[in-house]
Design a protein around this motif. Structure first.
Motif, PDB file in Angstrom:
ATOM      1  N   THR A 242       0.863  -1.188   0.000  1.00  0.00           N
ATOM      2  CA  THR A 242       0.000   0.000   0.000  1.00  0.00           C
ATOM      3  C   THR A 242       0.896   1.233   0.000  1.00  0.00           C
ATOM      4  N   ILE A 243       0.456   2.278  -0.663  1.00  0.00           N
ATOM      5  CA  ILE A 243       1.205   3.540  -0.703  1.00  0.00           C
ATOM      6  C   ILE A 243       0.789   4.381   0.501  1.00  0.00           C
ATOM      7  N   SER A 245       2.431   7.536   1.289  1.00  0.00           N
ATOM      8  CA  SER A 245       2.460   8.944   0.863  1.00  0.00           C
ATOM      9  C   SER A 245       3.365   9.070  -0.348  1.00  0.00           C
ATOM     10  N   ALA A 255       8.426   8.376  -2.582  1.00  0.00           N
ATOM     11  CA  ALA A 255       7.273   7.533  -2.289  1.00  0.00           C
ATOM     12  C   ALA A 255       7.557   6.719  -1.030  1.00  0.00           C
ATOM     13  N   THR A 314       1.112   8.958 -13.204  1.00  0.00           N
ATOM     14  CA  THR A 314       0.728   7.858 -12.309  1.00  0.00           C
ATOM     15  C   THR A 314       1.951   7.040 -11.939  1.00  0.00           C
ATOM     16  N   THR A 316       2.916   3.347 -10.060  1.00  0.00           N
ATOM     17  CA  THR A 316       2.356   2.046  -9.677  1.00  0.00           C
ATOM     18  C   THR A 316       3.454   1.243  -8.979  1.00  0.00           C
ATOM     19  N   ARG A 331      -1.572   2.147  -6.699  1.00  0.00           N
ATOM     20  CA  ARG A 331      -1.374   3.266  -7.614  1.00  0.00           C
ATOM     21  C   ARG A 331      -1.688   4.594  -6.942  1.00  0.00           C
ATOM     22  N   ARG A 332      -1.000   5.627  -7.438  1.00  0.00           N
ATOM     23  CA  ARG A 332      -1.290   6.997  -7.033  1.00  0.00           C
ATOM     24  C   ARG A 332      -1.093   7.897  -8.250  1.00  0.00           C
ATOM     25  N   SER A 333      -2.114   8.704  -8.574  1.00  0.00           N
ATOM     26  CA  SER A 333      -2.058   9.574  -9.757  1.00  0.00           C
ATOM     27  C   SER A 333      -2.070  11.032  -9.338  1.00  0.00           C
TER      28      SER A 333
END
Length: 337
Positions: A242-243, A245, A255, A314, A316, A331-333
């Motif tokens: 899991t991301i 931040s 990241a 993005t 990933t 993912r975080r965009s």
């Protein structure tokens, strides 16, 4: 002749009676000295009651001729009661230490002779004053954390040792990555205890202690704890990621992510940059410290030039274990540039 013999006999008897009386008096005198010491004037304390200064006990006055004296210094409350023995205070002189500040002191003197011993205490001193200082605090022994770093448990900090007689202390708990690459403050965590929460999973925890006096401040850090573990282990199978931040410093991406795995072996972290209409780019990182069973890591990179400028960007992240099992993607965009 008879009369002369009688006179001599009487003289001998008188001499024997006198000798016996004398021996009785000597015995009585010796018996009178065969008594344990008795205190007739209590011990006293000389010296200045300030941390770092030395106090000296006088024995007081004793009857029955003591042949030796023993000493025990006592640390009491400000009123001179609730006294406890000072572990290293068994000599006639005692040098006051930081723990004595705010307390009064007494000394117990024990007098002994061949027939026994007896003890007497001095009156209490004035309260011990802290040593005055012309310097800001300085840490002399690092703070330490006690407790189990596990979700739901509570940790406590010992502030360590400081010179300069600090008048107050402040605390700040921090979360650190598994490899202690980055530590950041936990909002509102400024007490001497800390309840370990789910957000701490995979982090190490440490605490900053700030000491203050009139001359300034100084800060020291504890060593980080072991990695915070969950209340129940993760299920067997592929890793999870899991991301936590993502932030940009200029064009560089930082990241922070949490990876969990049941293998207790290093993971390969696979990161992919992508942008609509652009060829994606994939890089790999090694998790140099295995998750135990979870670990939080921070990695940074400079995206290729084609991912810069205005538009949607993005990232990933996947985690792959030694057996080849790969996590689902996280993912975080961003609209960046």
């Amino acid at each position: 002749m008879m009369r002369g013999t009688t006179v001599i006999r009487r003289q001998v008897i008188a001499l024997l009676v006198g000798l016996a009386a004398g021996l009785a008096l000597v015995g009585a005198s010796e018996a009178a000295t065969q008594l344990a010491p008795v205190n007739t004037a209590p011990p006293t304390i000389d010296g200045t009651t300030t941390v770092g200064r030395t106090l000296t006990a006088s024995n007081g006055t004793w009857s029955n001729s003591p042949t030796s004296y023993a000493y025990q210094w006592l640390r009491c409350n400000g009123s001179g009661v609730s006294c406890v023995a000072v572990s290293n205070g068994t000599q006639q002189s005692y040098t006051l230490v930081g723990a004595d500040a705010g307390h009064s002191m007494r000394v117990r003197v024990t007098a002994s002779n061949a027939d026994g011993s007896a003890s007497a205490q001095s009156d209490p001193t004035a309260r011990v004053a802290p040593v005055s200082s012309n310097a800001a605090p300085k840490n002399t022994a690092a703070p330490t954390i006690s407790g189990t770093p596990k979700v739901g448990q509570e940790l406590s900090v010992d502030r360590g040792s400081w010179s300069g007689n600090p008048t107050s202390y402040g605390y700040q708990w921090q979360r650190c990555d598994v490899d202690v690459a980055l530590c950041s403050n936990v909002a509102g965590a400024t007490g001497t205890t800390y309840g370990v929460r789910i957000a701490d999973l995979g982090f190490r925890l440490r605490v900053l202690v700030t000491a203050r006096n009139a001359k300034g401040t100084a800060t020291a850090s504890s060593a980080p704890t072991a990695v915070v573990t969950p209340t129940t282990p993760p299920p067997n199978g592929r890793p999870t990621v899991t991301i936590v931040s993502v932030r940009f410093l200029g064009a560089t991406v930082y990241a922070r992510f949490r990876a969990c795995d049941d293998s207790n072996k290093n993971l390969t972290i696979i990161e992919t940059d992508s942008r609509p209409g652009k060829l994606s780019y994939t890089r790999r990182f090694a998790a140099l410290v295995p998750p135990q069973p979870c670990g939080v890591y921070t990695r940074h990179w400079l995206p290729a030039a084609r991912f810069r400028g205005p538009g949607r960007f993005t990232i990933t992240i996947r985690a792959r274990d030694k057996s080849g099992l790969t996590s689902l993607p996280a993912r975080r965009s961003f609209s960046h540039g």
